[in-house]
Design a protein around this motif. Structure first.
Motif, PDB file in Angstrom:
ATOM      1  N   ALA A 122       0.842  -1.193   0.000  1.00 32.71           N
ATOM      2  CA  ALA A 122       0.000   0.000   0.000  1.00 32.71           C
ATOM      3  C   ALA A 122       0.873   1.238   0.000  1.00 32.71           C
ATOM      4  O   ALA A 122       2.017   1.214   0.455  1.00 32.71           O
ATOM      5  N   ARG A 123       0.318   2.302  -0.535  1.00 31.97           N
ATOM      6  CA  ARG A 123       0.925   3.621  -0.436  1.00 31.97           C
ATOM      7  C   ARG A 123      -0.116   4.542   0.160  1.00 31.97           C
ATOM      8  O   ARG A 123      -1.266   4.540  -0.275  1.00 31.97           O
ATOM      9  N   PHE A 124       0.266   5.311   1.143  1.00 30.22           N
ATOM     10  CA  PHE A 124      -0.725   6.105   1.855  1.00 30.22           C
ATOM     11  C   PHE A 124      -0.203   7.515   2.085  1.00 30.22           C
ATOM     12  O   PHE A 124       1.003   7.771   2.083  1.00 30.22           O
ATOM     13  N   THR A 125      -1.137   8.447   2.249  1.00 30.36           N
ATOM     14  CA  THR A 125      -0.793   9.824   2.560  1.00 30.36           C
ATOM     15  C   THR A 125      -1.086  10.091   4.023  1.00 30.36           C
ATOM     16  O   THR A 125      -1.834   9.360   4.666  1.00 30.36           O
ATOM     17  N   ARG A 126      -0.543  11.148   4.538  1.00 30.73           N
ATOM     18  CA  ARG A 126      -0.679  11.456   5.951  1.00 30.73           C
ATOM     19  C   ARG A 126      -1.884  12.344   6.197  1.00 30.73           C
ATOM     20  O   ARG A 126      -2.301  13.120   5.326  1.00 30.73           O
ATOM     21  N   PRO A 127      -2.484  12.251   7.387  1.00 34.14           N
ATOM     22  CA  PRO A 127      -3.666  13.057   7.685  1.00 34.14           C
ATOM     23  C   PRO A 127      -3.418  14.558   7.550  1.00 34.14           C
ATOM     24  O   PRO A 127      -4.316  15.306   7.191  1.00 34.14           O
ATOM     25  N   GLU A 128      -2.188  14.986   7.785  1.00 40.47           N
ATOM     26  CA  GLU A 128      -1.924  16.417   7.699  1.00 40.47           C
ATOM     27  C   GLU A 128      -1.838  16.912   6.258  1.00 40.47           C
ATOM     28  O   GLU A 128      -1.707  18.103   6.018  1.00 40.47           O
ATOM     29  N   ALA A 129      -1.867  15.958   5.302  1.00 38.69           N
ATOM     30  CA  ALA A 129      -1.894  16.294   3.875  1.00 38.69           C
ATOM     31  C   ALA A 129      -0.739  17.214   3.497  1.00 38.69           C
ATOM     32  O   ALA A 129      -0.907  18.213   2.809  1.00 38.69           O
ATOM     33  N   ASP A 130       0.461  16.876   3.941  1.00 34.23           N
ATOM     34  CA  ASP A 130       1.614  17.715   3.630  1.00 34.23           C
ATOM     35  C   ASP A 130       2.351  17.251   2.382  1.00 34.23           C
ATOM     36  O   ASP A 130       3.442  17.723   2.081  1.00 34.23           O
ATOM     37  N   GLY A 131       1.757  16.291   1.667  1.00 40.37           N
ATOM     38  CA  GLY A 131       2.361  15.804   0.435  1.00 40.37           C
ATOM     39  C   GLY A 131       3.232  14.586   0.625  1.00 40.37           C
ATOM     40  O   GLY A 131       3.598  13.927  -0.341  1.00 40.37           O
ATOM     41  N   ASP A 132       3.597  14.272   1.859  1.00 39.36           N
ATOM     42  CA  ASP A 132       4.418  13.097   2.116  1.00 39.36           C
ATOM     43  C   ASP A 132       3.548  11.871   2.320  1.00 39.36           C
ATOM     44  O   ASP A 132       2.441  11.959   2.832  1.00 39.36           O
ATOM     45  N   GLY A 133       4.060  10.712   1.936  1.00 40.28           N
ATOM     46  CA  GLY A 133       3.325   9.474   2.125  1.00 40.28           C
ATOM     47  C   GLY A 133       4.256   8.319   2.366  1.00 40.28           C
ATOM     48  O   GLY A 133       5.433   8.358   1.986  1.00 40.28           O
ATOM     49  N   GLY A 134       3.751   7.284   3.006  1.00 39.48           N
ATOM     50  CA  GLY A 134       4.538   6.096   3.272  1.00 39.48           C
ATOM     51  C   GLY A 134       4.084   4.947   2.399  1.00 39.48           C
ATOM     52  O   GLY A 134       3.218   5.090   1.533  1.00 39.48           O
ATOM     53  N   SER A 135       4.669   3.788   2.633  1.00 35.59           N
ATOM     54  CA  SER A 135       4.312   2.616   1.836  1.00 35.59           C
ATOM     55  C   SER A 135       4.640   1.349   2.606  1.00 35.59           C
ATOM     56  O   SER A 135       5.305   1.371   3.640  1.00 35.59           O
ATOM     57  N   PHE A 136       4.160   0.236   2.066  1.00 36.70           N
ATOM     58  CA  PHE A 136       4.404  -1.081   2.646  1.00 36.70           C
ATOM     59  C   PHE A 136       4.564  -2.080   1.505  1.00 36.70           C
ATOM     60  O   PHE A 136       3.800  -2.053   0.532  1.00 36.70           O
ATOM     61  N   TYR A 137       5.564  -2.948   1.607  1.00 30.67           N
ATOM     62  CA  TYR A 137       5.816  -3.979   0.600  1.00 30.67           C
ATOM     63  C   TYR A 137       6.071  -5.312   1.289  1.00 30.67           C
ATOM     64  O   TYR A 137       6.606  -5.354   2.400  1.00 30.67           O
ATOM     65  N   GLN A 138       5.703  -6.389   0.605  1.00 28.36           N
ATOM     66  CA  GLN A 138       6.167  -7.714   0.980  1.00 28.36           C
ATOM     67  C   GLN A 138       7.489  -7.979   0.266  1.00 28.36           C
ATOM     68  O   GLN A 138       7.787  -7.353  -0.765  1.00 28.36           O
ATOM     69  N   ALA A 139       8.303  -8.885   0.805  1.00 32.56           N
ATOM     70  CA  ALA A 139       9.610  -9.159   0.215  1.00 32.56           C
ATOM     71  C   ALA A 139       9.943 -10.639   0.331  1.00 32.56           C
ATOM     72  O   ALA A 139       9.444 -11.333   1.227  1.00 32.56           O
ATOM     73  N   HIS A 140      10.773 -11.110  -0.581  1.00 34.28           N
ATOM     74  CA  HIS A 140      11.163 -12.515  -0.630  1.00 34.28           C
ATOM     75  C   HIS A 140      12.678 -12.619  -0.775  1.00 34.28           C
ATOM     76  O   HIS A 140      13.303 -11.779  -1.423  1.00 34.28           O
ATOM     77  N   PHE A 141      13.236 -13.668  -0.191  1.00 35.75           N
ATOM     78  CA  PHE A 141      14.679 -13.905  -0.190  1.00 35.75           C
ATOM     79  C   PHE A 141      14.946 -15.255  -0.853  1.00 35.75           C
ATOM     80  O   PHE A 141      14.377 -16.271  -0.447  1.00 35.75           O
ATOM     81  N   TYR A 142      15.788 -15.255  -1.888  1.00 37.71           N
ATOM     82  CA  TYR A 142      16.092 -16.471  -2.644  1.00 37.71           C
ATOM     83  C   TYR A 142      17.563 -16.843  -2.476  1.00 37.71           C
ATOM     84  O   TYR A 142      18.427 -15.973  -2.372  1.00 37.71           O
ATOM     85  N   VAL A 143      17.820 -18.140  -2.500  1.00 39.09           N
ATOM     86  CA  VAL A 143      19.186 -18.644  -2.680  1.00 39.09           C
ATOM     87  C   VAL A 143      19.404 -18.780  -4.183  1.00 39.09           C
ATOM     88  O   VAL A 143      18.631 -19.449  -4.873  1.00 39.09           O
ATOM     89  N   ASN A 144      20.437 -18.129  -4.700  1.00 39.91           N
ATOM     90  CA  ASN A 144      20.632 -18.100  -6.142  1.00 39.91           C
ATOM     91  C   ASN A 144      22.128 -18.170  -6.488  1.00 39.91           C
ATOM     92  O   ASN A 144      22.717 -17.196  -6.955  1.00 39.91           O
ATOM     93  N   PRO A 145      22.771 -19.330  -6.285  1.00 40.20           N
ATOM     94  CA  PRO A 145      24.191 -19.480  -6.630  1.00 40.20           C
ATOM     95  C   PRO A 145      24.372 -19.684  -8.133  1.00 40.20           C
ATOM     96  O   PRO A 145      24.703 -20.769  -8.612  1.00 40.20           O
ATOM     97  N   VAL A 146      24.155 -18.625  -8.873  1.00 39.78           N
ATOM     98  CA  VAL A 146      24.052 -18.723 -10.324  1.00 39.78           C
ATOM     99  C   VAL A 146      25.348 -19.208 -10.970  1.00 39.78           C
ATOM    100  O   VAL A 146      25.320 -19.938 -11.974  1.00 39.78           O
ATOM    101  N   LEU A 147      26.504 -18.848 -10.414  1.00 37.61           N
ATOM    102  CA  LEU A 147      27.767 -19.307 -11.000  1.00 37.61           C
ATOM    103  C   LEU A 147      27.915 -20.818 -10.907  1.00 37.61           C
ATOM    104  O   LEU A 147      28.467 -21.447 -11.808  1.00 37.61           O
ATOM    105  N   TYR A 148      27.388 -21.409  -9.823  1.00 29.70           N
ATOM    106  CA  TYR A 148      27.533 -22.854  -9.638  1.00 29.70           C
ATOM    107  C   TYR A 148      26.610 -23.631 -10.558  1.00 29.70           C
ATOM    108  O   TYR A 148      27.047 -24.545 -11.268  1.00 29.70           O
TER     109      TYR A 148
END
Length: 340
Positions: A122-148
């Motif tokens: 999500a991306r959200f704005t602040r109640p004070e409406a000052d133009g700034d906003g926050g966000s939230f993301y999910q994330a994933h971590f992979y094992v990726n030994p591509v050279l091997y």
């Protein structure tokens, strides 16, 4: 055509456009992605420089490096075996930041939803409406030994053995969506939740933009802000690439804190991995692989240390709907005693 008949048609057209834009916004939560092509999507120059002891013997384009063990000779094992001290940057991990829970962008956009409830991005704005906003993301971590698994270098004992594997999903981690619960693994965050500690991160930003971040300032994420809390909440959203780079750094630090990621560099790493609960941010370089792989050789470099500003390399890498999920391959510093 009379004006009084044009106005209703114009209003209907505008209403249709609003509905179409609404449908487009709804489709923004669709799951899209692409498996990174090892030929076209990975910047192989990030492996450099290669070193023997403290001497760098292979480097093109001025690739950045940290200090290596000074002696070219090393010993490991209970019955010491003499070997050669080698250093390089190994592409071994992969991190992605996604909007839709259980969306595996790096596996071609597979929706792995098992029916477990998890907060969407999500991306959200602040109640004070000052133009700034926050966000939230999910994330994933992979094992990726591509050279091997590509067998790009055969009979080289310093490569991590394994295959591409999904190692961590934040959707099933209750700490990722709660600032207070995440204090369980990073109680030291309370020491740096003050204006002085946050303002000090400006120095880390400058250092990361010129080279590597300041190791001693482990609570800073360079130009991306603060490393704490180690979750998916970002108080100030200033573009998808910048936020995704912060997610990659936070999740990697979280993996170190939970002892899922270890240290592989420096003198202790010559004989194998070791516990490193506080991540050394100077031991990683990142390269964007999705939605637009960062493979351009501007200044001879297409990989960035943790915390580097995104103004130059992140421009034009985000676009609506299908280009709002991000993936990075992590090049970690590897020192190894060849012959052990």
């Amino acid at each position: 055509m009379k004006p009084r008949t044009v106005l209703p048609r114009l209003l209907r057209w505008l209403a249709g456009m609003v509905l179409a834009l609404g449908a487009l916004a709804a489709s923004a939560t669709t799951c899209t992605g692409k498996f990174p092509n090892p030929i076209t999507d990975i910047c192989w120059s990030c492996i450099l420089p290669i070193s023997i002891g403290g001497a760098r013997i292979g480097n093109f384009g001025g690739q950045e490096d940290i200090d290596n063990p000074s002696s070219p000779l090393c010993t490991c094992g209970v019955n010491p075996v003499v070997g050669l001290s080698i250093g390089f940057w190994e592409p071994a991990r992969h991190v992605e930041a996604v909007r839709k829970p259980f969306c595996l962008t790096s596996l071609g956009g597979i929706d792995l939803d098992p029916g477990i409830p998890a907060p969407e991005a999500a991306r959200f704005t602040r109640p004070e409406a000052d133009g700034d906003g926050g966000s939230f993301y999910q994330a994933h971590f992979y094992v990726n030994p591509v050279l091997y698994y590509l067998e790009a270098v055969t009979d080289f004992p310093c490569l991590e053995r394994g295959s591409f594997d999904l190692a961590y999903l934040t959707e099933v981690d209750p700490l990722w969506a709660d600032d207070e619960l995440t204090l369980i693994i990073n109680p030291d965050a309370v020491l740096f939740a003050n204006p002085v500690a946050i303002a000090a991160c400006a120095a880390d930003c400058v250092a990361a933009s010129l080279g590597f971040g300041i190791r001693e300032m482990f609570w800073c994420a360079g130009c991306q802000g603060g490393l704490y809390p180690m979750d998916g909440h970002v108080p100030y959203h200033m573009g998808g690439v910048r936020t995704a780079a912060l997610m990659a750094q936070r999740l990697t630090a979280k993996m170190h804190r939970e002892l899922i990621a270890w240290g592989w560099h420096g003198t202790p790493g010559l004989c194998g991995p070791y516990f490193l609960p506080v991540m050394d941010k100077a031991a990683y370089k990142t390269q964007l692989t999705h939605p637009i792989p960062n493979t351009s050789k501007e200044s001879g470099k297409c990989c960035q240390p943790f915390g580097r500003q995104t103004v130059t390399w992140g421009a034009g890498k985000e676009y609506p709907v299908r280009g709002e999920d991000f993936a990075f391959i992590l090049f970690r510093k590897r020192n190894c005693c060849v012959g052990y």
